[in-house]
Scaffold this active site. Structure first.
Site, PDB file in Angstrom:
ATOM      1  CD  GLU A  50      -0.286  -3.721 -18.708  1.00 27.01           C
ATOM      2  OE1 GLU A  50       0.249  -3.976 -19.813  1.00 27.01           O
ATOM      3  OE2 GLU A  50      -0.635  -2.573 -18.373  1.00 27.01           O
ATOM      4  CD  GLU A  61      -3.826   1.153  -7.452  1.00 32.47           C
ATOM      5  OE1 GLU A  61      -3.526   0.272  -8.281  1.00 32.47           O
ATOM      6  OE2 GLU A  61      -4.069   2.327  -7.785  1.00 32.47           O
ATOM      7  CB  CYS A  94      -8.978   2.176 -11.506  1.00 36.59           C
ATOM      8  SG  CYS A  94      -9.030   0.479 -10.904  1.00 36.59           S
ATOM      9  CB  CYS A  97      -7.862  -0.025  -7.113  1.00 38.69           C
ATOM     10  SG  CYS A  97      -7.056  -1.163  -8.249  1.00 38.69           S
TER      11      CYS A  97
HETATM   12  N1  THU Z   1      -3.094   0.661 -13.241  1.00 42.23           N
HETATM   13  C1  THU Z   1      -2.752   0.354 -11.956  1.00 42.23           C
HETATM   14  O1  THU Z   1      -2.068  -0.631 -11.699  1.00 42.23           O
HETATM   15  N2  THU Z   1      -3.178   1.172 -10.981  1.00 42.23           N
HETATM   16  C2  THU Z   1      -3.760   2.387 -11.184  1.00 42.23           C
HETATM   17  O2  THU Z   1      -4.022   3.086 -10.229  1.00 42.23           O
HETATM   18  C3  THU Z   1      -4.051   2.820 -12.551  1.00 42.23           C
HETATM   19  C4  THU Z   1      -3.950   1.759 -13.587  1.00 42.23           C
HETATM   20  C5  THU Z   1      -2.555  -0.182 -14.324  1.00 42.23           C
HETATM   21  C6  THU Z   1      -3.516  -1.109 -15.011  1.00 42.23           C
HETATM   22  C7  THU Z   1      -2.839  -1.285 -16.344  1.00 42.23           C
HETATM   23  O3  THU Z   1      -1.826  -2.280 -16.241  1.00 42.23           O
HETATM   24  C8  THU Z   1      -2.128   0.027 -16.593  1.00 42.23           C
HETATM   25  O4  THU Z   1      -2.016   0.641 -15.321  1.00 42.23           O
HETATM   26  C9  THU Z   1      -2.846   0.950 -17.554  1.00 42.23           C
HETATM   27  O5  THU Z   1      -4.144   1.198 -17.148  1.00 42.23           O
END
Ligand code: THU
Length: 137
Positions: A50, A61, A94, A97
């Protein structure tokens, strides 16, 4: 779906779970890991990274895909993917991804992720219909 068996998928899910331990997620506190089984037999993982400027966040991903290409080059192919999180929430990949996975994965390759009740495995083409049909020329 392609021939990665259930036991291998569970192993991949476990690798994704382990990768989530390294999550840098001070803003959402949602700790995600991804693991990719490559057609060359290797496994690579990634975690979400993040940023204080929220939109710059990289999902687990996409971090894993960047790592796979960085380590194995542009011909790398993904046979299967797994996503896990330490928050015990449903987390299918998401939309962004799914699109990035589609660049390196065949449509029938399996993607395993945490669902409302346990895990679920779906072919990439179910998660992203027409994902391999975009052509620039
Ligand atoms: N996130 C992922 O890394 N992969 C997913 O499949 C869903 C969301 C992360 C992005 C962000 O850092 C946190 O999860 C909240 O959305």
């Amino acid at each position: 779906m392609t021939n990665v068996n259930q036991q291998e998928m569970e192993k991949l899910f476990e690798a994704a779970w382990q990768a989530a331990e390294n999550s840098y997620s001070p803003y959402s506190e949602f700790r995600v890991g991804a693991a990719l089984r490559l057609t060359n037999g290797e496994t690579v993982t990634g975690t979400n990274v993040e940023n204080v400027s929220y939109g710059l966040t990289v999902c687990a991903e996409r971090a894993a895909v960047a790592r796979a290409v960085s380590e194995f080059g542009p011909k790398v192919r993904i046979a299967a993917a797994a996503v896990a999180n330490l928050n015990r929430s449903a987390s299918p990949p998401c939309g962004a991804c799914r699109q990035v996975l589609a660049e390196f994965m065949t449509p029938d390759a399996p993607v395993m992720f945490p669902a409302a009740d346990g895990t679920r495995t779906m072919a990439l083409s179910e998660l992203l219909p027409l994902g391999s049909e975009m052509k620039l020329k």
